[in-house]
Scaffold this motif. Structure first.
Motif, PDB file in Angstrom:
ATOM      1  N   LYS A   8     -10.232  -0.560  11.454  1.00 16.14           N
ATOM      2  CA  LYS A   8     -10.739  -0.490  10.077  1.00 16.14           C
ATOM      3  C   LYS A   8     -10.599   0.906   9.486  1.00 16.14           C
ATOM      4  O   LYS A   8     -10.504   1.057   8.270  1.00 16.14           O
ATOM      5  CB  LYS A   8     -12.212  -0.901  10.044  1.00 16.14           C
ATOM      6  CG  LYS A   8     -12.469  -2.349  10.408  1.00 16.14           C
ATOM      7  CD  LYS A   8     -13.954  -2.651  10.308  1.00 16.14           C
ATOM      8  CE  LYS A   8     -14.270  -4.070  10.721  1.00 16.14           C
ATOM      9  NZ  LYS A   8     -15.724  -4.360  10.653  1.00 16.14           N
ATOM     10  N   ALA A  49     -10.995  -7.917   8.223  1.00 17.62           N
ATOM     11  CA  ALA A  49     -10.318  -7.125   7.188  1.00 17.62           C
ATOM     12  C   ALA A  49      -9.788  -8.018   6.078  1.00 17.62           C
ATOM     13  O   ALA A  49      -9.840  -7.666   4.895  1.00 17.62           O
ATOM     14  CB  ALA A  49      -9.186  -6.311   7.808  1.00 17.62           C
ATOM     15  N   GLU A  50      -9.260  -9.201   6.432  1.00 15.25           N
ATOM     16  CA  GLU A  50      -8.723 -10.094   5.416  1.00 15.25           C
ATOM     17  C   GLU A  50      -9.848 -10.810   4.673  1.00 15.25           C
ATOM     18  O   GLU A  50      -9.747 -11.086   3.478  1.00 15.25           O
ATOM     19  CB  GLU A  50      -7.771 -11.112   6.047  1.00 15.25           C
ATOM     20  CG  GLU A  50      -6.408 -10.545   6.398  1.00 15.25           C
ATOM     21  CD  GLU A  50      -5.618 -10.076   5.186  1.00 15.25           C
ATOM     22  OE1 GLU A  50      -6.142 -10.108   4.050  1.00 15.25           O
ATOM     23  OE2 GLU A  50      -4.470  -9.658   5.368  1.00 15.25           O
ATOM     24  N   SER A 103      -7.127   0.789   3.505  1.00 19.51           N
ATOM     25  CA  SER A 103      -6.210  -0.336   3.669  1.00 19.51           C
ATOM     26  C   SER A 103      -6.147  -0.788   5.124  1.00 19.51           C
ATOM     27  O   SER A 103      -6.297   0.009   6.057  1.00 19.51           O
ATOM     28  CB  SER A 103      -4.802   0.086   3.216  1.00 19.51           C
ATOM     29  OG  SER A 103      -3.835  -0.848   3.660  1.00 19.51           O
ATOM     30  N   ILE A 104      -5.879  -2.080   5.313  1.00 19.30           N
ATOM     31  CA  ILE A 104      -5.710  -2.615   6.660  1.00 19.30           C
ATOM     32  C   ILE A 104      -4.473  -2.039   7.336  1.00 19.30           C
ATOM     33  O   ILE A 104      -4.309  -2.169   8.546  1.00 19.30           O
ATOM     34  CB  ILE A 104      -5.630  -4.159   6.631  1.00 19.30           C
ATOM     35  CG1 ILE A 104      -4.467  -4.628   5.747  1.00 19.30           C
ATOM     36  CG2 ILE A 104      -6.936  -4.748   6.159  1.00 19.30           C
ATOM     37  CD1 ILE A 104      -4.284  -6.128   5.713  1.00 19.30           C
ATOM     38  N   GLU A 105      -3.618  -1.382   6.563  1.00 21.14           N
ATOM     39  CA  GLU A 105      -2.399  -0.790   7.120  1.00 21.14           C
ATOM     40  C   GLU A 105      -2.524   0.720   7.311  1.00 21.14           C
ATOM     41  O   GLU A 105      -1.511   1.409   7.483  1.00 21.14           O
ATOM     42  CB  GLU A 105      -1.214  -1.074   6.187  1.00 21.14           C
ATOM     43  CG  GLU A 105      -0.997  -2.528   5.832  1.00 21.14           C
ATOM     44  CD  GLU A 105      -0.428  -3.357   6.973  1.00 21.14           C
ATOM     45  OE1 GLU A 105      -0.434  -2.867   8.121  1.00 21.14           O
ATOM     46  OE2 GLU A 105       0.004  -4.483   6.703  1.00 21.14           O
ATOM     47  N   THR A 106      -3.732   1.255   7.302  1.00 19.30           N
ATOM     48  CA  THR A 106      -3.919   2.702   7.398  1.00 19.30           C
ATOM     49  C   THR A 106      -3.263   3.288   8.640  1.00 19.30           C
ATOM     50  O   THR A 106      -2.642   4.356   8.588  1.00 19.30           O
ATOM     51  CB  THR A 106      -5.420   3.045   7.385  1.00 19.30           C
ATOM     52  OG1 THR A 106      -5.970   2.630   6.122  1.00 19.30           O
ATOM     53  CG2 THR A 106      -5.647   4.537   7.545  1.00 19.30           C
ATOM     54  N   ARG A 165     -12.949   1.052   1.081  1.00 21.40           N
ATOM     55  CA  ARG A 165     -12.571   0.862   2.476  1.00 21.40           C
ATOM     56  C   ARG A 165     -11.057   1.055   2.610  1.00 21.40           C
ATOM     57  O   ARG A 165     -10.297   0.523   1.797  1.00 21.40           O
ATOM     58  CB  ARG A 165     -12.973  -0.552   2.902  1.00 21.40           C
ATOM     59  CG  ARG A 165     -12.717  -0.919   4.334  1.00 21.40           C
ATOM     60  CD  ARG A 165     -13.483  -2.204   4.627  1.00 21.40           C
ATOM     61  NE  ARG A 165     -12.994  -2.882   5.813  1.00 21.40           N
ATOM     62  CZ  ARG A 165     -13.549  -3.971   6.326  1.00 21.40           C
ATOM     63  NH1 ARG A 165     -14.629  -4.501   5.741  1.00 21.40           N
ATOM     64  NH2 ARG A 165     -13.074  -4.549   7.389  1.00 21.40           N
ATOM     65  N   ASN A 207       0.837  -1.196   0.000  1.00 22.57           N
ATOM     66  CA  ASN A 207       0.000   0.000   0.000  1.00 22.57           C
ATOM     67  C   ASN A 207       0.871   1.245   0.000  1.00 22.57           C
ATOM     68  O   ASN A 207       2.031   1.206   0.425  1.00 22.57           O
ATOM     69  CB  ASN A 207      -0.971   0.018   1.186  1.00 22.57           C
ATOM     70  CG  ASN A 207      -0.412  -0.676   2.400  1.00 22.57           C
ATOM     71  OD1 ASN A 207       0.432  -0.129   3.092  1.00 22.57           O
ATOM     72  ND2 ASN A 207      -0.861  -1.898   2.664  1.00 22.57           N
ATOM     73  N   SER A 210      -8.374  -1.044   0.639  1.00 25.20           N
ATOM     74  CA  SER A 210      -8.237  -2.463   0.913  1.00 25.20           C
ATOM     75  C   SER A 210      -8.740  -3.288  -0.270  1.00 25.20           C
ATOM     76  O   SER A 210      -9.774  -2.988  -0.862  1.00 25.20           O
ATOM     77  CB  SER A 210      -9.034  -2.824   2.170  1.00 25.20           C
ATOM     78  OG  SER A 210      -8.929  -4.207   2.446  1.00 25.20           O
ATOM     79  N   GLY A 218      -2.113  -4.299  10.711  1.00 26.40           N
ATOM     80  CA  GLY A 218      -3.181  -3.469  11.250  1.00 26.40           C
ATOM     81  C   GLY A 218      -2.749  -2.772  12.526  1.00 26.40           C
ATOM     82  O   GLY A 218      -1.591  -2.393  12.691  1.00 26.40           O
ATOM     83  N   ARG A 222     -10.837  -8.430   2.047  1.00 28.52           N
ATOM     84  CA  ARG A 222      -9.855  -8.357   0.964  1.00 28.52           C
ATOM     85  C   ARG A 222      -9.990  -9.563   0.023  1.00 28.52           C
ATOM     86  O   ARG A 222      -9.906  -9.427  -1.197  1.00 28.52           O
ATOM     87  CB  ARG A 222      -8.448  -8.281   1.562  1.00 28.52           C
ATOM     88  CG  ARG A 222      -7.373  -7.861   0.579  1.00 28.52           C
ATOM     89  CD  ARG A 222      -6.176  -7.290   1.281  1.00 28.52           C
ATOM     90  NE  ARG A 222      -5.445  -8.252   2.049  1.00 28.52           N
ATOM     91  CZ  ARG A 222      -4.186  -8.616   1.803  1.00 28.52           C
ATOM     92  NH1 ARG A 222      -3.542  -8.088   0.782  1.00 28.52           N
ATOM     93  NH2 ARG A 222      -3.564  -9.466   2.565  1.00 28.52           N
TER      94      ARG A 222
END
Length: 358
Positions: A84, A342-343, A101-104, A99, A36, A50, A154, A346
């Motif tokens: 999230k 979250a996964e 990214s899970i790494e936001t 939505r 990301n 995501s 996350g 995705r």
């Protein structure tokens, strides 16, 4: 895309999209929907959505605007809403309802304006070692970097990063996961990414050619076929790589797209025999099967994400010293990932993308 305070910010965002597409098209940096990128502007974090693919950044709107101040406050308060980050999206600038990214949270916590996170195979092949911090430190001497032991992506990973990084840290090596680089411009970030990847690069171990004739015989009468990428075979045709793969799960996206660990056929076993053996153990038919000395077979319904991760396994294991002590993800780590909302989201987007192509 509107929402930027001036033309300069808009130009930087255009540059980020171009960089994202270049990075996403390189399988040695990003596989499938992994990785990301982000840009901060006037209190808003523009982050890859995501489930979207970086390689599509040039043609599709794949970025989501997230309000930074309330998100950072939620992280500080350990508020589950930070996980999230949907509650912090600027809805008026997100017409597609994407939505974040899970790494936001990871991107938000980095003070630099531009952040790029990749699943670089050069980095992963070192970050899975038990002595990863030492061996990486020898290569990145002189850079302001930190090593972060494996945490679930996350919010847990964001907290671990916050505890370890310094004020000027601009390179993060994530155990069993990948690489994060950050700078104040897109150009500087791209230069830093190239420099770090070059410092971590090694020559992959050569692998014998796959025996595709034998593989087709082993696939006869089964629900399996040859992989889309011929490079994927090296994970099985090279004995050292096959042994490393057989040891367990090396990084999160392997679990998400291929399942926990790698299934290795016994001598003389056909694909159908492997499926029957696993069924007797109460296990599902694997997404991929490694046939030592021959190559790999993929399940017929393997999607583009699974195909990308099958090649990734070959690329990563070819760069791991066969004598190195490795840190594999455990069953609890895999369970966390597979049961994480979250996964699941995705994976569902990947399935939708495949359906749209057909």
């Amino acid at each position: 895309m509107t929402g930027f305070r001036n033309d300069r910010a808009a130009a930087e965002f255009a540059a980020l999209r171009a960089l994202s597409a270049r990075v996403g098209a390189d399988p040695l940096l990003v596989q499938a929907a992994g990785g990301n990128t982000s840009l901060k502007d006037d209190g808003v974090l523009w982050i890859k959505a995501s489930g979207t693919w970086l390689m599509h950044a040039g043609r599709d709107d794949i970025f989501v605007p997230v309000k930074m101040p309330p998100l950072l406050q939620a992280v500080a308060d350990l508020d589950p809403a930070a996980e999230k980050a949907e509650a912090f999206v600027v809805a008026d600038l997100n017409p597609l309802g994407l939505r974040p990214s899970i790494e936001t949270t990871v991107h938000a916590l980095m003070p630099q304006r531009v952040v790029v996170h990749v699943h670089c195979v050069e980095t992963i092949s070192l970050a899975v070692r038990s002595d990863a911090e030492t061996v990486v430190g020898e290569r990145l001497r002189g850079l302001d970097w930190v090593f972060v032991p494996y945490c679930r992506p996350g919010l847990p990973l964001a907290r671990a990063i916050a505890e370890r990084r310094g004020r000027e840290t601009n390179v993060l090596v994530l155990g069993n996961h990948g690489l994060v680089v950050a700078a104040d411009t897109v150009a500087e970030t791209e230069d830093l990414l190239a420099r770090v990847c070059d410092l971590l690069a090694r020559t992959p171990r050569p692998a014998p050619q796959a025996d595709t004739d034998a593989l087709l015989r082993l696939a006869a009468g089964s629900n399996y076929r040859l992989p889309a990428s011929p490079e994927a075979h090296a994970a099985a045709s090279d004995p050292a790589s096959c042994q490393i793969a057989a040891g367990g799960t090396l990084y999160p996206d392997h679990v998400i797209f291929l399942g926990e660990g790698s299934v290795v056929a016994a001598p003389g076993e056909t694909a159908q025999a492997v499926v029957h053996r696993l069924a007797a153990e109460g296990r599902d038919a694997p997404m991929s099967i490694l046939f030592p000395g021959k190559g790999v077979l993929m399940r017929n319904d393997a999607n583009a994400g699974a195909e990308a991760l099958a090649r990734c396994l070959a690329d990563v294991t070819a760069r791991i010293d066969e004598h190195a002590s490795l840190h594999y993800l455990g069953a609890a780590d895999a369970h966390q990932l597979l049961n994480w909302d979250a996964e699941k989201y995705r994976q569902e987007l990947t399935r939708r993308m495949e359906a749209a192509r057909q």
